[in-house]
Design a protein around this motif. Structure first.
Motif, PDB file in Angstrom:
ATOM      1  N   VAL A 155     -55.175 -41.922 -48.200  1.00 43.70           N
ATOM      2  CA  VAL A 155     -56.306 -41.173 -48.398  1.00 43.70           C
ATOM      3  C   VAL A 155     -57.183 -41.902 -49.155  1.00 43.70           C
ATOM      4  O   VAL A 155     -57.039 -42.462 -50.159  1.00 43.70           O
ATOM      5  N   VAL A 156     -58.626 -41.909 -48.622  1.00 41.13           N
ATOM      6  CA  VAL A 156     -59.615 -42.372 -49.573  1.00 41.13           C
ATOM      7  C   VAL A 156     -60.660 -41.292 -50.163  1.00 41.13           C
ATOM      8  O   VAL A 156     -61.045 -40.563 -49.496  1.00 41.13           O
ATOM      9  N   LEU A 157     -60.621 -41.199 -51.547  1.00 37.66           N
ATOM     10  CA  LEU A 157     -61.575 -40.338 -52.132  1.00 37.66           C
ATOM     11  C   LEU A 157     -62.744 -41.247 -52.582  1.00 37.66           C
ATOM     12  O   LEU A 157     -62.952 -42.131 -53.042  1.00 37.66           O
ATOM     13  N   LYS A 158     -64.020 -40.309 -52.467  1.00 42.48           N
ATOM     14  CA  LYS A 158     -65.221 -40.979 -52.491  1.00 42.48           C
ATOM     15  C   LYS A 158     -65.981 -40.047 -53.574  1.00 42.48           C
ATOM     16  O   LYS A 158     -66.563 -38.837 -53.321  1.00 42.48           O
ATOM     17  N   PRO A 159     -65.899 -40.183 -54.837  1.00 41.77           N
ATOM     18  CA  PRO A 159     -66.529 -39.364 -55.938  1.00 41.77           C
ATOM     19  C   PRO A 159     -68.071 -39.686 -55.940  1.00 41.77           C
ATOM     20  O   PRO A 159     -68.388 -40.548 -55.232  1.00 41.77           O
ATOM     21  N   ASN A 160     -68.784 -38.858 -56.895  1.00 45.80           N
ATOM     22  CA  ASN A 160     -70.154 -39.424 -57.121  1.00 45.80           C
ATOM     23  C   ASN A 160     -70.346 -39.957 -58.265  1.00 45.80           C
ATOM     24  O   ASN A 160     -70.036 -39.424 -59.416  1.00 45.80           O
ATOM     25  N   LEU A 161     -70.529 -41.215 -58.312  1.00 41.84           N
ATOM     26  CA  LEU A 161     -70.683 -42.259 -59.436  1.00 41.84           C
ATOM     27  C   LEU A 161     -71.983 -42.782 -59.556  1.00 41.84           C
ATOM     28  O   LEU A 161     -72.168 -43.855 -58.650  1.00 41.84           O
ATOM     29  N   VAL A 162     -73.046 -42.599 -60.253  1.00 43.10           N
ATOM     30  CA  VAL A 162     -74.290 -42.968 -59.919  1.00 43.10           C
ATOM     31  C   VAL A 162     -74.704 -43.859 -61.241  1.00 43.10           C
ATOM     32  O   VAL A 162     -75.036 -44.982 -60.925  1.00 43.10           O
ATOM     33  N   GLU A 163     -74.897 -43.351 -62.450  1.00 43.96           N
ATOM     34  CA  GLU A 163     -75.199 -43.932 -63.428  1.00 43.96           C
ATOM     35  C   GLU A 163     -74.307 -43.436 -64.581  1.00 43.96           C
ATOM     36  O   GLU A 163     -73.658 -42.247 -64.443  1.00 43.96           O
ATOM     37  N   TYR A 164     -74.219 -44.249 -65.838  1.00 40.20           N
ATOM     38  CA  TYR A 164     -73.235 -43.427 -66.916  1.00 40.20           C
ATOM     39  C   TYR A 164     -74.161 -43.326 -68.003  1.00 40.20           C
ATOM     40  O   TYR A 164     -74.774 -44.023 -68.517  1.00 40.20           O
ATOM     41  N   HIS A 165     -74.364 -42.077 -68.438  1.00 41.56           N
ATOM     42  CA  HIS A 165     -74.919 -41.638 -69.957  1.00 41.56           C
ATOM     43  C   HIS A 165     -74.046 -40.929 -70.506  1.00 41.56           C
ATOM     44  O   HIS A 165     -73.636 -39.565 -69.818  1.00 41.56           O
ATOM     45  N   PRO A 166     -73.603 -40.766 -71.517  1.00 42.41           N
ATOM     46  CA  PRO A 166     -72.508 -40.175 -72.388  1.00 42.41           C
ATOM     47  C   PRO A 166     -72.908 -38.754 -72.607  1.00 42.41           C
ATOM     48  O   PRO A 166     -72.299 -37.778 -72.559  1.00 42.41           O
ATOM     49  N   ASP A 167     -74.314 -38.319 -72.594  1.00 37.66           N
ATOM     50  CA  ASP A 167     -74.929 -37.018 -72.776  1.00 37.66           C
ATOM     51  C   ASP A 167     -75.210 -36.334 -71.761  1.00 37.66           C
ATOM     52  O   ASP A 167     -76.015 -35.534 -71.524  1.00 37.66           O
ATOM     53  N   ARG A 168     -74.947 -36.816 -70.330  1.00 33.15           N
ATOM     54  CA  ARG A 168     -75.476 -36.154 -69.144  1.00 33.15           C
ATOM     55  C   ARG A 168     -74.275 -36.073 -68.286  1.00 33.15           C
ATOM     56  O   ARG A 168     -73.431 -36.854 -68.363  1.00 33.15           O
ATOM     57  N   VAL A 169     -74.212 -34.882 -67.372  1.00 31.76           N
ATOM     58  CA  VAL A 169     -73.213 -34.665 -66.620  1.00 31.76           C
ATOM     59  C   VAL A 169     -73.511 -35.147 -64.949  1.00 31.76           C
ATOM     60  O   VAL A 169     -73.695 -34.264 -64.309  1.00 31.76           O
ATOM     61  N   ILE A 170     -73.693 -36.552 -64.812  1.00 27.14           N
ATOM     62  CA  ILE A 170     -74.094 -37.086 -63.784  1.00 27.14           C
ATOM     63  C   ILE A 170     -73.253 -37.119 -62.555  1.00 27.14           C
ATOM     64  O   ILE A 170     -73.182 -36.895 -61.414  1.00 27.14           O
ATOM     65  N   ASN A 171     -72.000 -37.519 -62.971  1.00 29.10           N
ATOM     66  CA  ASN A 171     -71.088 -37.741 -62.185  1.00 29.10           C
ATOM     67  C   ASN A 171     -69.840 -36.880 -61.881  1.00 29.10           C
ATOM     68  O   ASN A 171     -69.650 -36.089 -62.898  1.00 29.10           O
ATOM     69  N   THR A 172     -69.175 -36.925 -60.895  1.00 29.29           N
ATOM     70  CA  THR A 172     -67.770 -36.303 -60.677  1.00 29.29           C
ATOM     71  C   THR A 172     -67.220 -36.630 -62.128  1.00 29.29           C
ATOM     72  O   THR A 172     -66.635 -37.575 -62.023  1.00 29.29           O
ATOM     73  N   ASN A 173     -66.384 -35.350 -62.536  1.00 29.68           N
ATOM     74  CA  ASN A 173     -65.782 -35.790 -64.073  1.00 29.68           C
ATOM     75  C   ASN A 173     -64.387 -36.416 -63.567  1.00 29.68           C
ATOM     76  O   ASN A 173     -63.653 -36.001 -62.680  1.00 29.68           O
ATOM     77  N   PRO A 174     -63.993 -37.529 -64.421  1.00 27.08           N
ATOM     78  CA  PRO A 174     -62.815 -38.311 -64.057  1.00 27.08           C
ATOM     79  C   PRO A 174     -61.537 -37.280 -64.073  1.00 27.08           C
ATOM     80  O   PRO A 174     -60.675 -37.861 -63.497  1.00 27.08           O
ATOM     81  N   ARG A 175     -61.388 -36.205 -64.851  1.00 25.28           N
ATOM     82  CA  ARG A 175     -60.438 -35.382 -64.862  1.00 25.28           C
ATOM     83  C   ARG A 175     -60.371 -34.665 -63.689  1.00 25.28           C
ATOM     84  O   ARG A 175     -59.215 -34.422 -63.149  1.00 25.28           O
ATOM     85  N   PHE A 176     -61.205 -34.179 -63.104  1.00 23.42           N
ATOM     86  CA  PHE A 176     -61.390 -33.441 -61.858  1.00 23.42           C
ATOM     87  C   PHE A 176     -60.739 -34.676 -60.776  1.00 23.42           C
ATOM     88  O   PHE A 176     -60.082 -33.976 -59.885  1.00 23.42           O
ATOM     89  N   VAL A 177     -61.247 -36.054 -60.920  1.00 26.36           N
ATOM     90  CA  VAL A 177     -60.619 -36.809 -59.880  1.00 26.36           C
ATOM     91  C   VAL A 177     -59.431 -37.030 -60.197  1.00 26.36           C
ATOM     92  O   VAL A 177     -58.533 -37.172 -58.862  1.00 26.36           O
ATOM     93  N   GLY A 178     -58.854 -37.260 -61.302  1.00 24.21           N
ATOM     94  CA  GLY A 178     -57.518 -37.266 -61.663  1.00 24.21           C
ATOM     95  C   GLY A 178     -56.584 -36.150 -60.784  1.00 24.21           C
ATOM     96  O   GLY A 178     -55.515 -36.282 -60.670  1.00 24.21           O
ATOM     97  N   GLY A 179     -57.112 -34.960 -61.062  1.00 23.52           N
ATOM     98  CA  GLY A 179     -56.529 -33.778 -60.617  1.00 23.52           C
ATOM     99  C   GLY A 179     -56.403 -34.054 -58.936  1.00 23.52           C
ATOM    100  O   GLY A 179     -55.256 -33.521 -58.432  1.00 23.52           O
ATOM    101  N   VAL A 180     -57.382 -34.376 -58.404  1.00 18.61           N
ATOM    102  CA  VAL A 180     -57.193 -34.442 -56.718  1.00 18.61           C
ATOM    103  C   VAL A 180     -56.563 -35.712 -56.359  1.00 18.61           C
ATOM    104  O   VAL A 180     -55.575 -35.591 -55.524  1.00 18.61           O
ATOM    105  N   ILE A 181     -56.300 -36.470 -57.205  1.00 19.05           N
ATOM    106  CA  ILE A 181     -55.263 -37.918 -56.967  1.00 19.05           C
ATOM    107  C   ILE A 181     -53.851 -37.222 -57.076  1.00 19.05           C
ATOM    108  O   ILE A 181     -53.082 -37.534 -56.138  1.00 19.05           O
TER     109      ILE A 181
END
Length: 658
Positions: free
Chosen positions: A391-417
């Motif tokens: 299984v290959v998972l493709k999250p949305n990871l664009v840029e990282y800014h600690p104050d913005r909700v840009i990316n698929t949440n890591p805990r969400f990805v962890g739950g999918v794994i």
């Protein structure tokens, strides 16, 4: 030579491929960029590593073209950007390179008038002639910097192309310091500088006098160096600043960086899940650790920026009129026949096995995601068995800014794994190819995703530097005959799109289909994969989806983004997770959750026309929570109406962000 340099060189030599050269990561077939950097690093002790250097150079030469350029033979033919790196390596190793030099001088960037990214670059001079990642595309900072570096090393400091390249690089730099891949402002919002392109720019502009933006770029790298822990960033910063040690602050920074590079290398050599120091980063580290004794990037002569009239670029093709197919008359006839056949097949394309969409209510990222996903998957399990599959998972990871909700949440990805591991997957892999940042490993680490992958024992694949796979474009909306996708994505048994629920300033919304942009390697299309924007974002999305259709989508809508998405918007709590096998139905449902009529989104209407799935609510059986129970009106980007289709039933425009 210090002990740390010798150790790095020994490790680099030991990971050379049996046939010679290096890939970006261990075990990958040889690529031009890491092989060129590898031979440059080992040439510090040419006698000791003579056999490895010879093997590396043989690997590089296997990609030499008859016109003097260097292009990955198993990659996209238009991606000529490694030519500059090969010229630089040849020059520094004393290898004649006249044909390569001439070909590099003939490569030109284009100005594509209808490209939305170009239209919004209102604070830079888009008429300056630089170098592109791929032929017939726009000029970008990094390929222009590499071309200037290589041509100056070859003794062409005062060539008109070099002088205009220098002008372009300084024109793109921020007054406050640094540069990114091209534009300082998009849609009226300031973008951010990036360490890698800034380092490349500083290496190119050595010897340019009295330019405040150069001093500001040095200051930006010094500040970034103080807080950086990423090996690639630290190495490039030290290599670049070592070429500008004309002030005490920079000299001190170069000295301090030695220990930081050494420590970062030691740490990354312990990583085994795709996030460690592969050959590319190892070569950079070796070069960075040796700058006090030897720095092949140092230029000796002064440089002068072009002034007055600009050089004239060749006319650019207009939007919707892509360059002609390669291969002459036969190639064009072949492409036309293929298009007719594919259009006929599209009309007979089987619709997804099920267009049911499940919405689950999720209060926070602390909820038990794996349990939630298992319950959602009950309907889809008979259609999509997981046991024993890769299984290959493709999250949305664009840029990282600690104050913005840009990316698929890591805990969400962890739950999918965890969910797929419970389902009996033979292997779960996370793969992503960000369009804005080359250094995906930095984003994975900074965003917190790296810690999640480490905890679950899951490997990360940097799609941007993965092996490219040439696939027949089954959509042909862009006019491209083939698409080059990541091998990891193309060969997955089960491919899953994990987007964030977000608005998008050109597409309306970015969801499971738009997420597929990250499946195309940057080494084939460059950064920020601008050619796909020029050919039309909706068309590109549908072409990719038809060519490599995901088996499942799971959308992170716990907290979405509204307003000026996909980067500069605001958090929007929705409390929803959306799952389905029909990605058009999933994205249409998400649009309804955002109160954006999906019939107004060109991507979805094109996808429905191509039989990728259903848009109409009556054709999408709803499971779990109702749309009405969780729907909330999103604010949308300014001028969004210009990018949406008219809807006969709409009585008022979509609300825009103020």
């Amino acid at each position: 030579m210090t002990e740390s340099v010798r150790a790095a060189l020994d490790k680099l030599a030991n990971c050379a491929l049996p046939a010679g050269g290096w890939g970006y990561h261990a075990g990958q077939a040889a690529h031009l960029e890491p092989s060129c950097l590898g031979v440059l690093a080992l040439s510090a002790e040419a006698d000791r590593y003579a056999a490895t250097i010879a093997g590396g150079w043989a690997a590089i030469e296997s990609h030499a073209q008859s016109d003097g350029s260097y292009r990955l033979t198993r990659g996209r033919p238009q991606a000529a950007w490694p030519t500059a790196i090969a010229l630089f390596a040849k020059t520094r190793l004393g290898i004649p390179a006249d044909a390569t030099r001439d070909r590099l001088l003939a490569l030109e960037g284009r100005v594509v008038k209808a490209d939305p990214e170009v239209a919004d670059m209102i604070d830079i001079d888009v008429g300056l002639l630089g170098w592109p990642w791929a032929e017939d595309t726009f000029s970008w900072v990094e390929p222009t910097a590499w071309a200037v570096i290589a041509l100056r090393a070859a003794g062409h400091d005062h060539h008109p192309r070099v002088r205009e390249g220098l002008r372009l690089l300084i024109d793109r730099a921020f007054d406050t310091g640094g540069v990114n891949y091209g534009n300082r402002i998009t849609l009226g919002r300031a973008t951010d500088p990036i360490p890698g392109p800034t380092a490349a720019m500083l290496l190119a502009v050595q010897g340019v006098a009295d330019e405040p933006r150069i001093d500001a770029a040095k200051g930006y790298l010094r500040v970034h160096a103080d807080r950086a822990i990423d090996l690639e960033h630290l190495a490039w910063i030290r290599i670049a600043l070592a070429c500008h040690v004309d002030d005490e602050a920079t000299r001190q920074s170069v000295a301090t960086l030695e220990a930081k590079v050494r420590d970062a290398l030691a740490f990354e050599l312990t990583q085994t899940n795709g996030l460690g120091a592969g050959p590319f980063r190892l070569a950079l580290a070796a070069l960075a650790l040796d700058v006090n004794r030897r720095n092949p990037f140092r230029q000796s002569g002064p440089a002068q920026v072009a002034a007055g009239d600009r050089l004239k670029a060749a006319p650019a093709p207009e939007e919707k009129t892509p360059p002609p197919a390669i291969g002459g008359l036969f190639g064009r006839l072949k492409a036309k026949v293929q298009s007719r056949v594919l259009n006929g097949l599209a009309n007979m394309r089987a619709l997804p096995a099920t267009s049911h969409v499940h919405i689950a209510r999720v209060e926070s990222y602390d909820d038990p995601f794996a349990d939630i996903f298992q319950k959602q998957f009950e309907h889809f399990r008979p259609f999509l068995p997981i046991a024993g599959k890769r299984v290959v998972l493709k999250p949305n990871l664009v840029e990282y800014h600690p104050d913005r909700v840009i990316n698929t949440n890591p805990r969400f990805v962890g739950g999918v794994i965890e969910f797929f591991q419970r389902e009996g997957a033979a292997e779960v892999v996370v793969a992503e190819g960000p369009g804005h940042w080359r250094n995906a490993q930095f984003l994975v680490t900074e965003s917190g995703l790296g810690a999640v992958l480490q905890r679950h024992g899951v490997r990360f694949v940097d799609v941007n530097h993965d092996e490219p796979v040439k696939l027949l474009n089954l959509g042909r909306l862009t006019g491209l005959e083939y698409l080059y996708l990541s091998k990891t994505v193309a060969e997955a048994d089960v491919f899953v799109s994990l987007p964030k629920l977000k608005t998008h300033h050109w597409a309306g919304a970015t969801l499971s289909l738009k997420n597929l942009f990250g499946t195309l390697p940057g080494i084939c299309y460059g950064w920020p994969k601008n050619e796909l924007h020029w050919r039309g974002i909706p068309k590109s999305i549908v072409d990719i989806a038809l060519t490599r259709t995901p088996h499942l989508a799971i959308v992170d809508g716990v907290i979405g983004m509204e307003g000026d998405g996909p980067i500069n918007g605001s958090p929007k709590p929705v409390g929803a997770v959306v799952m389905g096998m029909d990605l058009v139905a999933v994205d249409s449902t998400c649009c309804r959750l955002m109160k954006l009529p999906p019939e107004r989104v060109l991507t979805l209407m094109l996808a429905q026309e191509k039989r990728l799935g259903h848009v109409g609510e009556a054709s999408i059986p709803q499971l779990g929570e109702s749309i009405a129970s969780l729907a909330t009106r999103f604010e949308f980007p300014p001028k969004i109406e210009t990018h949406l289709l008219p809807h006969p039933d709409s009585v008022r425009p979509v609300p825009s962000a103020s």
